[in-house]
Design a protein around this motif. Sequence first.
Motif, PDB file in Angstrom:
ATOM      1  N   SER A  90      -0.017 -41.188  -2.295  1.00 24.64           N
ATOM      2  CA  SER A  90      -1.112 -40.386  -2.837  1.00 24.64           C
ATOM      3  C   SER A  90      -0.833 -40.121  -4.304  1.00 24.64           C
ATOM      4  N   LEU A  92      -1.625 -37.712  -7.308  1.00 24.39           N
ATOM      5  CA  LEU A  92      -2.092 -36.336  -7.435  1.00 24.39           C
ATOM      6  C   LEU A  92      -2.283 -35.962  -8.900  1.00 24.39           C
ATOM      7  N   GLU A  96      -4.379 -30.811  -8.162  1.00 27.46           N
ATOM      8  CA  GLU A  96      -4.055 -31.207  -6.795  1.00 27.46           C
ATOM      9  C   GLU A  96      -2.552 -31.077  -6.528  1.00 27.46           C
ATOM     10  N   LEU A  97      -1.761 -31.417  -7.535  1.00 26.40           N
ATOM     11  CA  LEU A  97      -0.305 -31.302  -7.438  1.00 26.40           C
ATOM     12  C   LEU A  97       0.096 -29.847  -7.207  1.00 26.40           C
ATOM     13  N   ARG A  99      -1.845 -27.395  -6.043  1.00 31.09           N
ATOM     14  CA  ARG A  99      -2.378 -26.917  -4.754  1.00 31.09           C
ATOM     15  C   ARG A  99      -1.537 -27.407  -3.577  1.00 31.09           C
ATOM     16  N   ARG A 100      -1.130 -28.649  -3.639  1.00 25.20           N
ATOM     17  CA  ARG A 100      -0.385 -29.229  -2.507  1.00 25.20           C
ATOM     18  C   ARG A 100       1.063 -28.735  -2.456  1.00 25.20           C
ATOM     19  N   PHE A 101       1.611 -28.364  -3.613  1.00 23.34           N
ATOM     20  CA  PHE A 101       3.002 -27.909  -3.681  1.00 23.34           C
ATOM     21  C   PHE A 101       3.082 -26.567  -4.410  1.00 23.34           C
ATOM     22  N   GLU A 116       4.569 -41.712   1.035  1.00 22.44           N
ATOM     23  CA  GLU A 116       4.460 -41.157   2.392  1.00 22.44           C
ATOM     24  C   GLU A 116       5.512 -41.680   3.369  1.00 22.44           C
TER      25      GLU A 116
END
Length: 151
Positions: A90, A92, A96-97, A99-101, A116
């Motif tokens: 993915s 990011l 997004e980076l 939000r995801r971490f 992944e």
Amino acid sequence: GKTLLLEQFFLPHTRGSSCGQTRIVRKSYIAEHAHYADMVTSSILIWRQVERESGTTLMTPTSRLLWARSENPKIHAIADTLDGVGARNSRLQAGELRRRFPMLRFPPGYVGVVEEDTLVIKADKAVRCLQELFVKRGGLIKDGERILKVV
């Protein structure tokens, strides 16, 4: 005939590159080293065979996060290599980076790539399994043997 493996140190030891508990198995390389990603794919098949033959789980699936400034060409080259070898990943963008971490603090302008299908291999256990399979197949291991001269 038998195959002889000579080891200068007594086994197990901490003087080799395979000592320690774990190693990462990854396909995230830049373009000029993309052939390593193909080698990793082949090595995973071999490690799965070692797991089956030894009855030991050696690999644990995980994912791997890489991040860099968005203008850094290496982060994009790595993602391109992952795409090229069909590895799930993915890309990011900065928002997004974050939000995801949320547990990590990234400087403004940083982007990420999540690989992944990374694996963690239990290195010490893997070395022991290889030694046991070597002996099971007729090999002979002699440790504590220094080679002084090859003629």
